[in-house]
Design an enzyme around this catalytic site. Structure first.
Site, mmCIF file in Angstrom:
data_model
loop_
_atom_site.group_PDB
_atom_site.id
_atom_site.type_symbol
_atom_site.label_atom_id
_atom_site.label_comp_id
_atom_site.label_asym_id
_atom_site.label_seq_id
_atom_site.Cartn_x
_atom_site.Cartn_y
_atom_site.Cartn_z
ATOM 1 N N LYS A 171 26.287 71.936 102.108
ATOM 2 C CA LYS A 171 25.908 70.686 101.457
ATOM 3 C C LYS A 171 24.452 70.795 101.034
ATOM 4 O O LYS A 171 23.580 71.124 101.840
ATOM 5 C CB LYS A 171 26.067 69.512 102.416
HETATM 6 C C1 R5P Z 1 21.529 62.928 105.947
HETATM 7 O O1 R5P Z 1 20.886 62.255 106.663
HETATM 8 C C2 R5P Z 1 22.929 63.054 106.149
HETATM 9 O O2 R5P Z 1 23.352 64.366 106.265
HETATM 10 C C3 R5P Z 1 23.764 62.350 105.110
HETATM 11 O O3 R5P Z 1 25.073 62.467 105.530
HETATM 12 C C4 R5P Z 1 23.696 62.927 103.721
HETATM 13 O O4 R5P Z 1 22.382 62.956 103.265
HETATM 14 C C5 R5P Z 1 24.588 62.182 102.743
HETATM 15 O O5 R5P Z 1 24.253 60.843 102.690
HETATM 16 P P1 R5P Z 1 23.464 60.232 101.451
HETATM 17 O O6 R5P Z 1 24.414 60.282 100.289
HETATM 18 O O7 R5P Z 1 23.143 58.839 101.864
HETATM 19 O O8 R5P Z 1 22.262 61.076 101.200
#
Ligand code: R5P
Length: 266
Positions: A173
């Site tokens: 990711k």
């Molecule tokens: C980060 O704090 C986490 O891994 C979140 O799951 C990731 O950043 C995705 O969430 P968002 O779309 O709010 O950034």
């Protein structure tokens, strides 16, 4: 690839579309009761039918989510620091593989901090997680966290994503950036993008569209869904981009988010 590993990955990345909508609500592990997640169950449950998987911590899973759901769970296993700490990026392992198995998870997620002061610690801890998870056929999702002083460009994100894959991540990711194709091309495992801070709905949908067009297999999106004023239409619109369908039938009933989604696709 062994059957269990392949089956778990197929539960996350849908074999029929080759794509995934991971719904992220793990933010409390370092941000506490984030706006929109104070009562996590009330936020999550109406949105769950539109998510391919749910990413969260073991505490949130046990305290807020009924075990009656069959949505694949992506368990965050890194943490140990908070937004109040100047060494916030110095995360370690906060959940073991036995608990991940007890929770019947589809994958475990760990943040690596390439280029940060604690790069080595996070990379070595990540490989410990990989060794444990691989033993039981559980895929690891590498989260490429980015320190404030680093630039989220294709060079940096390509470096971090490739390192994650070379260390053994099954899925990476990262963040979308200009030239994202290069990040995807040089990473041998599927890449998904994080949504990031809340931005206007139309921009978040465009981000999704652009990332998929550049080769991402999906999104791991949180704030841009649950901090939206219309979270259900928003997740449906994101889903419409991730798993493309004909939008003709939506015309009669479409919401503004559906419309944006259709216009982006046309
Ligand atoms: C980060 O704090 C986490 O891994 C979140 O799951 C990731 O950043 C995705 O969430 P968002 O779309 O709010 O950034």
């Amino acid at each position: 690839m062994d059957w269990g590993m392949a089956n778990r990955i197929n539960r996350i990345i849908r074999p029929d579309t080759g794509r995934t909508l991971m719904f992220a609500v793990d933010h409390g592990y370092f941000m506490g009761p984030t706006t929109g997640l104070e009562k996590l169950d009330e936020t999550v449950m109406p949105l769950l039918p539109y998510a391919d998987s749910l990413m969260l911590t073991r505490g949130a899973l046990r305290y807020y989510v009924t075990p009656k759901i069959d949505t694949p769970i992506i368990l965050r296993v890194s943490g140990g620091t908070s937004v109040l700490n100047k060494h916030m990026l110095h995360e370690g392992i906060v959940a073991g593989i036995e608990d991940a198995i007890r929770l019947n998870v589809a994958a475990v997620a760990f943040s690596i901090m390439v280029g940060a002061d604690y790069e080595r610690d996070t990379l070595l801890a990540f490989t410990e997680v990989i060794d444990m998870a691989e033993r039981y056929g559980i895929p690891t999702l590498a989260v490429t966290a980015v320190g404030k002083e680093l630039v989220r460009d294709a060079k940096y994100l390509g470096l971090a994503s490739r390192i994650a894959a070379e260390l053994g991540a099954r899925i990476v990711k990262t963040y979308y950036c200009d030239g994202f194709e290069k990040v995807v091309e040089s990473c041998p495992v599927p890449i998904i993008i994080a949504g990031g801070k809340k931005i206007p709905e139309k921009d978040a949908l465009k981000l999704t569209y652009d990332a998929l067009k550049a080769g991402a297999v999906g999104v791991d999106m949180g704030r841009n869904i649950w901090q939206s004023e219309n979270p259900v239409p928003m997740i449906k619109a994101v889903r419409g981009i991730v798993h493309p369908v004909s939008y003709t039938h939506l015309r009669a009933h479409e919401t503004e988010a559906d419309l944006v989604c259709r216009l982006l696709l046309e």
